[in-house]
Design a protein around this motif. Structure first.
Motif, short mmCIF file in Angstrom:
data_model
loop_
_atom_site.label_atom_id
_atom_site.label_comp_id
_atom_site.label_asym_id
_atom_site.label_seq_id
_atom_site.Cartn_x
_atom_site.Cartn_y
_atom_site.Cartn_z
N GLU A 172 0.83 -1.21 0.00
CA GLU A 172 0.00 0.00 0.00
C GLU A 172 0.87 1.26 0.00
OE1 GLU A 172 -3.04 0.63 -0.38
OE2 GLU A 172 -4.03 -1.29 -0.19
N LYS A 173 1.97 1.22 0.74
CA LYS A 173 2.86 2.39 0.78
C LYS A 173 3.49 2.64 -0.57
CE LYS A 173 6.57 4.48 3.49
NZ LYS A 173 7.47 4.33 4.66
N ARG A 174 3.92 1.57 -1.24
CA ARG A 174 4.49 1.73 -2.58
C ARG A 174 3.46 2.31 -3.54
NH1 ARG A 174 7.26 -3.20 -1.30
NH2 ARG A 174 5.60 -4.42 -2.27
N ALA A 175 2.22 1.84 -3.43
CA ALA A 175 1.15 2.36 -4.30
C ALA A 175 0.91 3.84 -4.03
CB ALA A 175 -0.13 1.56 -4.09
N ARG A 176 0.94 4.23 -2.75
CA ARG A 176 0.72 5.63 -2.40
C ARG A 176 1.86 6.51 -2.91
NH1 ARG A 176 0.29 4.86 2.57
NH2 ARG A 176 2.26 5.65 3.36
N LEU A 177 3.09 6.03 -2.80
CA LEU A 177 4.24 6.79 -3.28
C LEU A 177 4.21 6.92 -4.81
CD1 LEU A 177 7.09 5.40 -0.99
CD2 LEU A 177 5.90 7.59 -0.81
N ARG A 178 3.75 5.87 -5.48
CA ARG A 178 3.61 5.96 -6.94
C ARG A 178 2.58 7.02 -7.30
NH1 ARG A 178 3.90 0.21 -6.78
NH2 ARG A 178 1.62 0.09 -6.92
N HIS A 179 1.49 7.06 -6.53
CA HIS A 179 0.45 8.07 -6.77
C HIS A 179 1.01 9.48 -6.59
CE1 HIS A 179 -3.42 10.18 -6.39
NE2 HIS A 179 -2.89 10.77 -5.33
N VAL A 180 1.77 9.70 -5.52
CA VAL A 180 2.35 11.02 -5.25
C VAL A 180 3.33 11.41 -6.35
CG1 VAL A 180 3.78 12.34 -3.66
CG2 VAL A 180 2.02 10.82 -2.76
N ALA A 181 4.19 10.46 -6.77
CA ALA A 181 5.16 10.75 -7.82
C ALA A 181 4.47 11.10 -9.13
CB ALA A 181 6.09 9.55 -8.00
N LYS A 182 3.40 10.39 -9.42
CA LYS A 182 2.65 10.64 -10.65
C LYS A 182 2.04 12.04 -10.64
CE LYS A 182 -1.31 8.75 -13.23
NZ LYS A 182 -2.37 7.70 -13.22
N GLN A 183 1.46 12.43 -9.50
CA GLN A 183 0.85 13.76 -9.40
C GLN A 183 1.91 14.86 -9.42
OE1 GLN A 183 -2.31 14.06 -9.79
NE2 GLN A 183 -2.52 11.83 -9.75
N ARG A 184 3.07 14.59 -8.83
CA ARG A 184 4.14 15.59 -8.85
C ARG A 184 4.65 15.80 -10.28
NH1 ARG A 184 7.36 13.34 -5.38
NH2 ARG A 184 6.51 14.42 -3.58
N LYS A 185 4.75 14.71 -11.04
CA LYS A 185 5.19 14.82 -12.43
C LYS A 185 4.20 15.64 -13.24
CE LYS A 185 6.38 12.02 -16.47
NZ LYS A 185 6.47 10.64 -17.02
N ARG A 186 2.91 15.38 -13.02
CA ARG A 186 1.89 16.15 -13.75
C ARG A 186 1.92 17.62 -13.36
NH1 ARG A 186 -3.64 12.47 -14.08
NH2 ARG A 186 -2.75 10.78 -15.33
N ALA A 187 2.18 17.88 -12.08
CA ALA A 187 2.25 19.27 -11.62
C ALA A 187 3.42 20.00 -12.29
CB ALA A 187 2.40 19.30 -10.11
N MET A 188 4.56 19.32 -12.40
CA MET A 188 5.72 19.93 -13.05
C MET A 188 5.43 20.20 -14.52
SD MET A 188 8.01 20.46 -10.81
CE MET A 188 9.37 20.83 -11.92
N GLU A 189 4.76 19.26 -15.18
CA GLU A 189 4.41 19.48 -16.58
C GLU A 189 3.46 20.66 -16.73
OE1 GLU A 189 2.79 15.74 -17.66
OE2 GLU A 189 4.74 14.74 -17.94
N THR A 190 2.52 20.78 -15.80
CA THR A 190 1.58 21.91 -15.84
C THR A 190 2.31 23.24 -15.66
OG1 THR A 190 -0.16 20.50 -14.91
CG2 THR A 190 -0.49 22.89 -14.79
N LEU A 191 3.25 23.27 -14.73
CA LEU A 191 4.01 24.50 -14.48
C LEU A 191 4.87 24.87 -15.69
CD1 LEU A 191 5.12 23.89 -10.78
CD2 LEU A 191 3.39 25.49 -11.60
N VAL A 192 5.43 23.87 -16.35
CA VAL A 192 6.25 24.14 -17.55
C VAL A 192 5.39 24.74 -18.65
CG1 VAL A 192 7.56 23.05 -19.40
CG2 VAL A 192 7.98 22.40 -17.03
N VAL A 193 4.20 24.17 -18.84
CA VAL A 193 3.28 24.69 -19.87
C VAL A 193 2.88 26.13 -19.55
CG1 VAL A 193 0.99 24.43 -20.87
CG2 VAL A 193 2.43 22.41 -20.50
N GLN A 194 2.59 26.40 -18.28
CA GLN A 194 2.20 27.76 -17.89
C GLN A 194 3.35 28.74 -18.10
OE1 GLN A 194 0.90 27.33 -13.84
NE2 GLN A 194 -1.11 26.49 -14.40
N ALA A 195 4.57 28.29 -17.82
CA ALA A 195 5.73 29.17 -18.01
C ALA A 195 5.94 29.50 -19.48
CB ALA A 195 6.98 28.50 -17.43
#
Length: 599
Positions: A572-595
């Protein structure tokens, strides 16, 4: 009704070179309110000639009597000790209450199931025996439902969820025998699929059928059944109906909610497990609370909106992840991806979102995320030595505790010297913070003020240590000693805590002075040897019987329930960390697009 106020004291013992907890006193309380508690404490301090300036901080639960913002006991104590450090209440209590908040949108659905399972097996040793036998046939590590949910400790719902999920197939097979004739026909195929999944041979199936028939005897009306237990009450029959409803008729709902409990409550449980121990970790409070809150928010808030100003952050709809991206646990996530249009999914995700938001607001309100005191205490961490922020925060801490430091010493000069002192050994992995600071305490001429300040800080309570006194109290005051007077109880508690703090056991306390020539109790030795032999013989017989059953039903030796729980928690912890990493990657992509758009 007479009540008892127990007080524990924590301080650094120079001779033992460790922080110890002792029993300060137990007092009779007739009426419990802030005013009466204030009066009793003042009388106790005056009677024992304890200076109020010796009091560094007070740790209590967060009820209004103790920590009310206007007339609570802690506020009243400030008139006697104006420099009392504010470290907030017991953070572990906050986390347990947060778990309770999280469960509210689900209407205690699982908690009622845990309680029903626990009560249903508590007074039925034969049913427990059948449950363990079925678990063995299914190759499942058996765990007893009697060690399940504890209503006043809401995080026990996490442990109960893990145990119930692991034993779910065994529960379903067991309670299949309590279904009506029509329901048995309805669920016969799922039962057969379960047998196939867990490789149950014909001998195992035959034995399970015998167990089910022993537990339940059908009558002519297929909508009703009579349990073969003699003296079964109407409440017992209703309880079994409720369990059958959740295990068979509402299996999907049960599994979905178990999934979110196992995935999310693990974050809260991890924090409590750190601070409910006996180690001195006051320097970790701020960082751990911040990590906890960030990990919780990352489950349902877009990463780009999780700012540093967590205390002032207001959750809005555009900041939240869409329902298909919210973390719901490994099992529920698989179900969501495979059945995106399932009728049960929409209300489940709505409840999950509501649970996340209400719990986040509660944690935001209760956790002292911006506490200057806890931030300053973080500088006690040996790993921060050598950094400028360590000196800055220790200076702030010295200002808070100035009344306890030697007036003729310059602590700021000591702090500057301490930060670059090469004679102090580096902090080693696994070393206690108290042991490491002992190297500084060994230099009283060099660091007199720093040593005095750190000893005060290391003695700050930060976990539910008072809860342990309740456990000891239950061992002392029981049904046979209900008339024990408070002074006697006070003396017993003092002795118990003194022995505990010094690491003494009864054997060490009553050991023979002369081990070589002292008198030996031959009868005692004989009884010990015979008891050990009997125990070993019984263990071998039990093991042999278990192996014979496993051979008969074609099952293999399963691991312990604890190992299975640990493995599930890690997944469960590995699944949660994968979820967080996935959302962080999407957030970075969103910030790059906005920039890029801004350019």
């Amino acid at each position: 009704m007479l009540k008892i106020l127990s007080m524990l004291v924590c301080y650094y013992h120079a001779d033992l070179r460790k922080v110890i907890v002792e029993h300060l006193g137990s007092l009779e309380i007739v009426k419990v309110n802030a005013a009466s508690l204030e009066k009793v404490l003042c009388e106790f301090f005056e009677k024992n000639n304890i200076p109020w300036n010796n009091l560094v901080s007070m740790l209590m639960d967060s009820c209004a009597v103790m920590r009310g913002s206007k007339t609570g006991l802690e506020i009243r104590m400030h008139q006697y000790c104006p420099n009392l450090l504010d470290i907030d209440g017991d953070s572990c209590h906050h986390i347990h209450n947060a778990a309770k908040k999280f469960s509210e949108p689900f209407d205690s659905y699982l908690e009622k199931l845990f309680s029903d399972l626990q009560v249903d097996h508590q007074w039925s040793p034969d049913q427990v025996m059948y449950l363990k036998e079925i678990a063995m046939i299914l190759n499942l590590p058996a765990s007893s439902p009697q060690r399940g949910f504890v209503p006043h400790r809401w995080l026990s719902a996490y442990d109960a969820s893990m145990a119930t999920y692991a034993m779910m197939p065994a529960y379903r097979v067991l309670y299949y025998g309590f279904l009506s004739t029509a329901d048995k026909e309805l669920y016969r195929e799922p039962l057969e699929l379960m047998y196939t999944k867990y490789h149950v041979n014909q001998a195992g199936r035959a034995r399970i059928k015998v167990v089910q028939e022993e537990l339940n005897r059908k009558v002519t009306n297929e909508e009703e059944y009579v349990l073969c237990f003699t003296g079964m009450t109407p409440q017992g029959r209703e309880r079994k109906k409720r369990v059958c409803q959740k295990l068979w008729h509402e299996e999907t709902t049960t599994v979905l909610r178990l999934s979110i409990y196992m995935g999310l409550l693990a974050i809260l449980k991890e924090y409590v497990m750190v601070f409910q121990g006996s180690q001195t970790l006051v320097h970790k409070l701020h960082d751990r609370q911040l990590e906890l809150f960030l990990a919780f928010m990352a489950c349902f808030v877009k990463a780009e909106h999780i700012t540093q100003a967590l205390r002032e952050m207001v959750l809005e709809d555009h900041m939240l992840l869409p329902s298909k991206e919210v973390y719901v646990g490994q099992e529920a996530d698989t179900f969501r991806s495979q059945n995106p249009n399932h009728a049960l999914l929409v209300p489940f995700l709505a409840d999950v979102r509501k649970a996340y938001i209400t719990t986040a607001v509660y944690l935001q309100k209760k956790l002292p995320l911006a506490s200057p005191t806890l931030t300053a205490l973080s500088a006690l961490d040996p790993l921060l030595r050598g950094h400028s922020q360590a000196t800055i925060q220790l200076k702030r801490l010295s200002g808070m505790l100035r009344h306890l430091l030697p007036a003729d010493q310059d602590i700021q000069r000591e702090l500057v010297r301490f930060n670059v002192d090469l004679t102090i050994p580096s902090f080693k992995e696994g070393e206690s913070i108290v042991e490491w600071w002992g190297h500084v305490f060994d230099k009283p001429d060099k660091y007199p003020s720093l040593s005095a300040m750190v000893k005060c800080c290391l003695s700050i309570f930060h976990g539910p240590r008072v809860e342990s006194s309740f456990s000891l109290m239950n061992e002392v005051i029981e049904q046979r000693s209900g008339n024990m007077n408070v002074p006697t109880f006070n003396a017993i508690q003092t002795v118990k805590y003194t022995l505990q703090s010094r690491g003494k056991t009864a054997v060490q306390l009553f050991r023979r002075e002369d081990v070589k020539f002292g008198e030996v109790d031959r009868t005692l030795c004989k009884n010990i040897n015979s008891a050990a032999a009997t125990y070993k013989r019984q263990q071998k017989m039990n093991q042999k019987e278990k192996q014979q059953q496993q051979s008969k039903y074609g099952s293999q030796a399963s691991g312990s329930a604890q190992q299975a729980k640990k493995q599930t928690a890690e997944e469960e912890k590995r699944a949660r960390l994968r979820h967080v990493a996935k959302q962080r990657k999407r957030a970075m992509e969103t910030l790059v697009v906005q920039a890029k758009k801004k350019k």
